[in-house]
Design a protein around this motif. Structure first.
Motif, PDB file in Angstrom:
ATOM      1  N   UNK A  72       0.835  -1.192   0.000  1.00 48.43           N
ATOM      2  CA  UNK A  72       0.000   0.000   0.000  1.00 48.43           C
ATOM      3  C   UNK A  72       0.870   1.241   0.000  1.00 48.43           C
ATOM      4  N   UNK A  73       0.412   2.249  -0.746  1.00 52.70           N
ATOM      5  CA  UNK A  73       1.175   3.496  -0.821  1.00 52.70           C
ATOM      6  C   UNK A  73       1.079   4.248   0.500  1.00 52.70           C
ATOM      7  N   UNK A  74       2.016   5.184   0.681  1.00 51.97           N
ATOM      8  CA  UNK A  74       2.037   6.004   1.877  1.00 51.97           C
ATOM      9  C   UNK A  74       3.349   5.839   2.627  1.00 51.97           C
ATOM     10  N   UNK A  75       3.448   6.532   3.732  1.00 56.05           N
ATOM     11  CA  UNK A  75       4.615   6.402   4.599  1.00 56.05           C
ATOM     12  C   UNK A  75       4.338   5.251   5.571  1.00 56.05           C
ATOM     13  N   UNK A  76       4.984   4.115   5.361  1.00 51.44           N
ATOM     14  CA  UNK A  76       4.674   2.891   6.082  1.00 51.44           C
ATOM     15  C   UNK A  76       5.733   2.569   7.129  1.00 51.44           C
ATOM     16  N   UNK A  77       5.235   2.074   8.269  1.00 54.87           N
ATOM     17  CA  UNK A  77       6.148   1.584   9.296  1.00 54.87           C
ATOM     18  C   UNK A  77       6.738   0.253   8.866  1.00 54.87           C
ATOM     19  N   UNK A  78       7.969   0.009   9.271  1.00 55.34           N
ATOM     20  CA  UNK A  78       8.592  -1.271   8.984  1.00 55.34           C
ATOM     21  C   UNK A  78       8.007  -2.342   9.904  1.00 55.34           C
ATOM     22  N   UNK A  89     -10.463   6.701 -11.038  1.00 57.06           N
ATOM     23  CA  UNK A  89     -10.492   6.635  -9.584  1.00 57.06           C
ATOM     24  C   UNK A  89      -9.196   7.197  -9.018  1.00 57.06           C
ATOM     25  N   UNK A  90      -9.165   7.373  -7.707  1.00 57.98           N
ATOM     26  CA  UNK A  90      -8.047   8.067  -7.059  1.00 57.98           C
ATOM     27  C   UNK A  90      -6.718   7.383  -7.331  1.00 57.98           C
ATOM     28  N   UNK A  91      -6.655   6.075  -7.154  1.00 54.17           N
ATOM     29  CA  UNK A  91      -5.385   5.372  -7.323  1.00 54.17           C
ATOM     30  C   UNK A  91      -4.910   5.424  -8.776  1.00 54.17           C
ATOM     31  N   UNK A  92      -5.851   5.341  -9.719  1.00 56.15           N
ATOM     32  CA  UNK A  92      -5.469   5.419 -11.128  1.00 56.15           C
ATOM     33  C   UNK A  92      -4.946   6.812 -11.472  1.00 56.15           C
ATOM     34  N   UNK A  93      -5.535   7.845 -10.889  1.00 60.70           N
ATOM     35  CA  UNK A  93      -5.062   9.207 -11.139  1.00 60.70           C
ATOM     36  C   UNK A  93      -3.664   9.405 -10.565  1.00 60.70           C
ATOM     37  N   UNK A 128       0.839  19.950  -9.220  1.00 60.64           N
ATOM     38  CA  UNK A 128      -0.297  20.540  -8.506  1.00 60.64           C
ATOM     39  C   UNK A 128      -1.252  19.410  -8.137  1.00 60.64           C
ATOM     40  N   UNK A 129      -1.438  19.226  -6.847  1.00 61.67           N
ATOM     41  CA  UNK A 129      -2.345  18.183  -6.375  1.00 61.67           C
ATOM     42  C   UNK A 129      -3.017  18.684  -5.107  1.00 61.67           C
ATOM     43  N   UNK A 130      -4.337  18.811  -5.160  1.00 63.60           N
ATOM     44  CA  UNK A 130      -5.056  19.384  -4.028  1.00 63.60           C
ATOM     45  C   UNK A 130      -4.620  20.823  -3.810  1.00 63.60           C
ATOM     46  N   UNK A 131      -4.305  21.140  -2.568  1.00 62.85           N
ATOM     47  CA  UNK A 131      -3.839  22.488  -2.235  1.00 62.85           C
ATOM     48  C   UNK A 131      -2.325  22.617  -2.314  1.00 62.85           C
ATOM     49  N   UNK A 132      -1.645  21.524  -2.670  1.00 60.45           N
ATOM     50  CA  UNK A 132      -0.180  21.527  -2.724  1.00 60.45           C
ATOM     51  C   UNK A 132       0.292  21.871  -4.127  1.00 60.45           C
ATOM     52  N   UNK A 133       1.293  22.748  -4.203  1.00 67.93           N
ATOM     53  CA  UNK A 133       1.916  23.096  -5.478  1.00 67.93           C
ATOM     54  C   UNK A 133       3.423  23.070  -5.299  1.00 67.93           C
ATOM     55  N   UNK A 162       2.372   9.936  -2.790  1.00 68.94           N
ATOM     56  CA  UNK A 162       2.199   8.795  -1.872  1.00 68.94           C
ATOM     57  C   UNK A 162       1.366   9.177  -0.649  1.00 68.94           C
ATOM     58  N   UNK A 163       1.549  10.407  -0.154  1.00 68.03           N
ATOM     59  CA  UNK A 163       0.826  10.825   1.036  1.00 68.03           C
ATOM     60  C   UNK A 163      -0.530  11.467   0.770  1.00 68.03           C
ATOM     61  N   UNK A 164      -0.941  11.515  -0.491  1.00 69.83           N
ATOM     62  CA  UNK A 164      -2.214  12.173  -0.826  1.00 69.83           C
ATOM     63  C   UNK A 164      -3.389  11.429  -0.176  1.00 69.83           C
ATOM     64  N   UNK A 165      -4.225  12.185   0.529  1.00 67.01           N
ATOM     65  CA  UNK A 165      -5.417  11.614   1.142  1.00 67.01           C
ATOM     66  C   UNK A 165      -5.195  10.923   2.461  1.00 67.01           C
ATOM     67  N   UNK A 166      -3.947  10.878   2.940  1.00 65.26           N
ATOM     68  CA  UNK A 166      -3.677  10.203   4.210  1.00 65.26           C
ATOM     69  C   UNK A 166      -3.619  11.220   5.346  1.00 65.26           C
TER      70      UNK A 166
END
Length: 327
Positions: free
Chosen positions: A153-159, A275-279, A300-305, A323-327
């Motif tokens: 799964x995408x994102x910042x993951x713990x080992x 869908x979100x993951x495909x985008x 440019x994604x959401x409010x981040x540029x 990777x951190x989008x939506x988390x």
């Protein structure tokens, strides 16, 4: 099943409270555990049968064999525990990977004592334990071990929690120690396999489209300047430089210019209809291709540029934002 699940969660919480996350780990008397294996249980059962037979038949040699094997078993237990106790370990934080790939955990084992044999390291995932990686550590030396783990799964993951195990020398006992790493790994969105063309740039880079930069390989004439070391001989204006060279001055060189590359903006809005993951997958593919082509790009994604740029640090910043989008 609810009481069992609640009991398991309380047990896990208790274990985690005892084990503070750290990127270094040392096996000591307090965190090394040991139990008999099935072979060890069978060995103990065999000793019991030998002892009963020796008592019933009054066999002196039977007593001697039973006690000798018991001593060997006890020595094996002590050796198994000592084979793991005292090891010092540290890990290197893994580099980011894309979802669906594997990342490598690099572990370095330091041995302050005698040689250690048959050390295994495995990771405890939600789906179960991974296949262990085995290594021997020389006396007063070091060893490097790589453990490959899946990135789902995408994102910042713990080992995941690591289990360091040994059954050396006879396999009658299993000694192990738990290790909770503090480092984390970035799992980027999986890049789209069939790359879509870059989005049309309506306004991105409009201000720079007419800009130019000086270049020795350009084609547009912009003026002349004095010769600098490294200039091509084809750029020298020989007729104009004749008088200057007679007076001891540097020859004149043709100055050229080439248009600046237009900045590319990768915008979340350009991936609508998926869908979100495909985008996110499409944006990740665009980032990788733009970086490979040397095309300055922004995100440019959401409010981040993120302003247009190039380089490993810029690519990593864009991929981490995805990777951190939506988390």
């Amino acid at each position: 099943m609810a009481p069992v699940q609640a009991l398991r969660q309380r047990w896990q919480a208790w274990w985690q409270a005892r084990q503070a996350p750290a990127d270094t780990h040392q096996t000591t008397q307090r965190n090394v555990y040991i139990v008999p294996t099935w072979a060890g249980v069978a060995f103990c059962g065999t000793l019991g049968v030998l002892l009963l037979a020796s008592i019933n038949e009054q066999l002196s040699l039977g007593y001697a064999l039973t006690f000798a094997l018991t001593g060997a078993g006890l020595a094996s237990m002590h050796t198994t525990h000592a084979n793991l106790r005292g090891l010092q370990m540290d890990l290197k934080a893994p580099e980011g990977v894309h979802a669906g790939d594997e990342y490598a955990l690099e572990l370095r084992l330091h041995n302050p004592g005698s040689a250690r044999f048959g050390i295994a390291v495995a990771a405890q995932l939600d789906s179960g334990a991974t296949e262990p990686a085995w290594i021997d550590v020389p006396a007063l030396g070091h060893a490097m071990l790589k453990l490959r783990l899946p990135a789902d799964k995408r994102g910042l993951r713990e080992l995941p929690r690591l289990v360091v195990t040994t059954r050396f020398p006879l396999g009658f006992f299993r000694a192990w120690s738990y290790w909770r790493p503090a480092a984390k790994v970035w799992v980027y969105p999986r890049a789209e396999e069939v790359l879509a063309p870059f989005p049309a740039q309506a306004e991105a880079g409009a201000g720079e489209a007419a800009s130019t930069r000086q270049s020795s390989s350009g084609t547009d004439f912009s003026g002349v300047r004095s010769y600098r070391r490294g200039d091509s001989m084809k750029q020298i204006l020989w007729r104009k430089s004749t008088l200057a060279m007679e007076q001891g001055s540097s020859p004149w060189v043709r100055e050229t210019e080439a248009p600046l590359a237009q900045d590319l903006w990768l915008d979340w809005r350009d991936t609508q209809g998926r869908d979100t993951e495909a985008r996110l997958s499409r944006l990740a593919a665009w980032v990788l291709v733009a970086e490979r082509l040397g095309q300055p790009y922004g995100l440019r994604i959401g409010s981040l540029e993120i302003a247009p740029s190039l380089g490993a640090a810029h690519r990593q910043a864009c991929l981490e934002a995805l990777a951190g989008f939506g988390s």
